[in-house]
Design a protein around this motif. Structure first.
Motif, mmCIF file in Angstrom:
data_model
loop_
_atom_site.group_PDB
_atom_site.id
_atom_site.type_symbol
_atom_site.label_atom_id
_atom_site.label_comp_id
_atom_site.label_asym_id
_atom_site.label_seq_id
_atom_site.Cartn_x
_atom_site.Cartn_y
_atom_site.Cartn_z
ATOM 1 N N LEU A 212 28.060 26.512 -99.469
ATOM 2 C CA LEU A 212 26.476 26.817 -98.769
ATOM 3 C C LEU A 212 25.417 26.488 -99.636
ATOM 4 N N ALA A 213 25.397 25.747 -100.681
ATOM 5 C CA ALA A 213 24.247 25.367 -101.511
ATOM 6 C C ALA A 213 23.137 24.816 -100.556
ATOM 7 N N PRO A 214 21.819 25.497 -101.007
ATOM 8 C CA PRO A 214 20.633 25.017 -100.415
ATOM 9 C C PRO A 214 19.999 23.806 -100.640
ATOM 10 N N THR A 215 19.039 23.212 -99.678
ATOM 11 C CA THR A 215 18.563 21.829 -99.748
ATOM 12 C C THR A 215 17.686 22.093 -100.969
ATOM 13 N N PRO A 216 17.642 21.108 -101.823
ATOM 14 C CA PRO A 216 18.122 19.632 -101.898
ATOM 15 C C PRO A 216 19.566 19.594 -102.671
ATOM 16 N N MET A 217 20.263 20.767 -102.911
ATOM 17 C CA MET A 217 21.368 20.655 -103.473
ATOM 18 C C MET A 217 22.543 20.699 -102.385
ATOM 19 N N ARG A 218 22.485 20.680 -101.379
ATOM 20 C CA ARG A 218 23.335 20.553 -100.113
ATOM 21 C C ARG A 218 24.571 19.761 -100.546
ATOM 22 N N GLY A 219 25.862 20.311 -100.292
ATOM 23 C CA GLY A 219 26.948 19.751 -100.953
ATOM 24 C C GLY A 219 27.463 19.870 -102.111
ATOM 25 N N GLN A 220 26.723 20.255 -102.956
ATOM 26 C CA GLN A 220 27.140 20.672 -104.479
ATOM 27 C C GLN A 220 27.779 22.092 -104.637
ATOM 28 N N ARG A 221 28.257 22.142 -105.705
ATOM 29 C CA ARG A 221 28.760 23.749 -106.008
ATOM 30 C C ARG A 221 27.499 24.461 -106.026
ATOM 31 N N ASN A 222 27.659 25.519 -105.202
ATOM 32 C CA ASN A 222 26.296 26.364 -105.029
ATOM 33 C C ASN A 222 26.741 27.418 -106.255
ATOM 34 N N GLN A 223 25.471 27.877 -106.589
ATOM 35 C CA GLN A 223 25.457 28.915 -107.875
ATOM 36 C C GLN A 223 24.213 29.909 -107.475
ATOM 37 N N SER A 224 24.462 31.091 -108.242
ATOM 38 C CA SER A 224 23.415 32.310 -108.081
ATOM 39 C C SER A 224 21.976 31.810 -108.427
ATOM 40 N N ALA A 225 21.653 30.943 -109.549
ATOM 41 C CA ALA A 225 20.344 30.685 -109.790
ATOM 42 C C ALA A 225 19.605 30.249 -108.268
ATOM 43 N N TRP A 226 20.509 29.508 -107.731
ATOM 44 C CA TRP A 226 19.695 28.905 -106.592
ATOM 45 C C TRP A 226 19.216 29.916 -105.288
ATOM 46 N N VAL A 227 19.639 30.797 -105.562
ATOM 47 C CA VAL A 227 18.878 31.906 -104.604
ATOM 48 C C VAL A 227 17.415 32.059 -105.001
ATOM 49 N N ALA A 228 16.945 31.632 -106.118
ATOM 50 C CA ALA A 228 15.324 31.686 -106.306
ATOM 51 C C ALA A 228 14.898 30.591 -105.395
ATOM 52 N N THR A 229 15.678 29.457 -105.203
ATOM 53 C CA THR A 229 15.183 28.334 -104.310
ATOM 54 C C THR A 229 15.276 28.915 -102.864
ATOM 55 N N ILE A 230 16.281 29.561 -102.371
ATOM 56 C CA ILE A 230 16.442 30.065 -101.180
ATOM 57 C C ILE A 230 15.363 30.904 -100.873
ATOM 58 N N CYS A 231 14.909 31.722 -102.085
ATOM 59 C CA CYS A 231 13.621 32.642 -101.579
ATOM 60 C C CYS A 231 12.324 31.983 -101.376
ATOM 61 N N CYS A 232 12.203 30.970 -102.022
ATOM 62 C CA CYS A 232 10.930 29.973 -101.696
ATOM 63 C C CYS A 232 10.839 29.707 -100.287
ATOM 64 N N HIS A 233 12.079 29.049 -100.056
ATOM 65 C CA HIS A 233 12.320 28.626 -98.612
ATOM 66 C C HIS A 233 12.173 29.652 -97.509
ATOM 67 N N VAL A 234 12.647 30.673 -97.655
ATOM 68 C CA VAL A 234 12.462 31.943 -96.897
ATOM 69 C C VAL A 234 10.904 32.417 -96.849
ATOM 70 N N ALA A 235 10.295 32.299 -97.936
ATOM 71 C CA ALA A 235 8.824 32.592 -97.684
ATOM 72 C C ALA A 235 8.038 31.799 -96.920
ATOM 73 N N GLN A 236 8.530 30.362 -97.438
ATOM 74 C CA GLN A 236 7.772 29.333 -96.484
ATOM 75 C C GLN A 236 8.067 29.372 -94.783
ATOM 76 N N ILE A 237 9.205 29.597 -94.692
ATOM 77 C CA ILE A 237 9.570 29.817 -93.067
ATOM 78 C C ILE A 237 8.751 30.854 -92.513
ATOM 79 N N MET A 238 8.663 32.112 -93.284
ATOM 80 C CA MET A 238 8.305 33.149 -92.822
ATOM 81 C C MET A 238 6.739 33.419 -93.063
ATOM 82 N N ASN A 239 6.220 32.460 -93.665
ATOM 83 C CA ASN A 239 4.879 32.105 -94.056
ATOM 84 C C ASN A 239 4.358 33.551 -94.627
#
Ligand SMILES: [Zn+2]
Length: 260
Positions: A212-239
């Motif tokens: 379950l890698a986040p966009t734009p890395m979707r489909g790749q091997r996911n890694q913990s560093a990308w939780v930082a990317t997820i954090c940004c997306h969540v902030a955007q969605i929640m405004n």
């Protein structure tokens, strides 16, 4: 500082570069990594990783529902989990991952429910949070959790994929927070649509690496560093400001898993 509350970095997918993957996570500000168990085929890898990174990689112990199904050794597996949890030699931060998975087949539902309830009872007795996997069976999961209402149950609904009504129902059953990961970055996913209706105090971040890698890395091997990317997306969605999302989700994880 971010806590990845669900990462399978001990998986063989990381055998070639595990140290670099941990270093990349720390570099990205993802400084504590919680490792959920699956079954005995990966216990050694899980516990070795926890020993190699004390204070950084914290192990859980539990039996995953898909490892129950047609496994002739499911009872032995459950005993192993219980022995690990009762032995006082090692601290596990949670009982996980446990739960119900009807995605592949509902044929083993009774067996999965028995194993799940056993681990719920252990969580209550040992005063540990649960990390709960639920796939394609939200009404069933909620009806089971309802039986423990008022018992002091607590934990994470990992990779939360339910509705707003499911969210509200789970909250009445105990002290639960909701794991949000890469799926929140996928266009039109249910979680991305309902996120603005979930309280920030109820959210913890997770990678579920290698899946379950986040966009734009979707489909790749996911890694913990990308939780930082997820954090940004969540902030955007929640405004909300990214710093606030980081601070509050980390505080939520610290509270739930008793991390200092
Ligand atoms: Zn998992």
């Amino acid at each position: 500082m971010i806590i990845d509350t669900h990462t399978h970095l001990y998986d063989e997918a990381f055998d070639g570069d595990r140290r670099q993957v941990v270093d990349a996570a720390v570099e990205a500000g993802v400084e504590v990594l919680l490792l959920p168990a699956i079954d005995s085929s990966s216990h050694r890898a899980l516990l070795t990783m926890a020993d190699d990174y004390p204070g950084r990689c914290l192990p859980m112990m539990g039996l995953h529902p898909t490892s129950v199904n047609d496994n002739p050794h499911w009872q032995t597996e459950l005993e192993l989990v219980e022995n690990h949890l009762r032995r006082a030699t090692r601290r596990f931060c949670a009982i996980g991952e446990v739960g119900l998975d009807m995605h592949w087949s509902a044929e083993w539902a009774d067996r999965q429910i028995e194993v799940f309830r056993h681990q719920v009872a252990l969580a209550l007795e040992l005063d540990l949070p649960l990390v709960i996997h639920t796939r394609d069976c939200w009404p069933l999961m909620i009806s089971i959790l309802n039986d423990y209402r008022g018992c002091g149950l607590r934990g994470v609904m990992h990779a939360f994929s339910g509705t707003v009504e499911d969210y509200a129902a789970v909250k009445t059953c105990g002290d639960f927070v909701f794991g949000v990961g890469g799926v929140a970055t996928y266009k039109n996913s249910l979680i991305s649509r309902i996120l603005p209706q979930i309280a920030l105090e109820d959210i913890v971040l997770e990678s579920d690496a290698p899946y379950l890698a986040p966009t734009p890395m979707r489909g790749q091997r996911n890694q913990s560093a990308w939780v930082a990317t997820i954090c940004c997306h969540v902030a955007q969605i929640m405004n909300l400001p990214r710093e606030l999302v980081e601070r509050q989700t980390t505080a939520n994880a610290r509270r739930m898993f008793a991390i200092e």
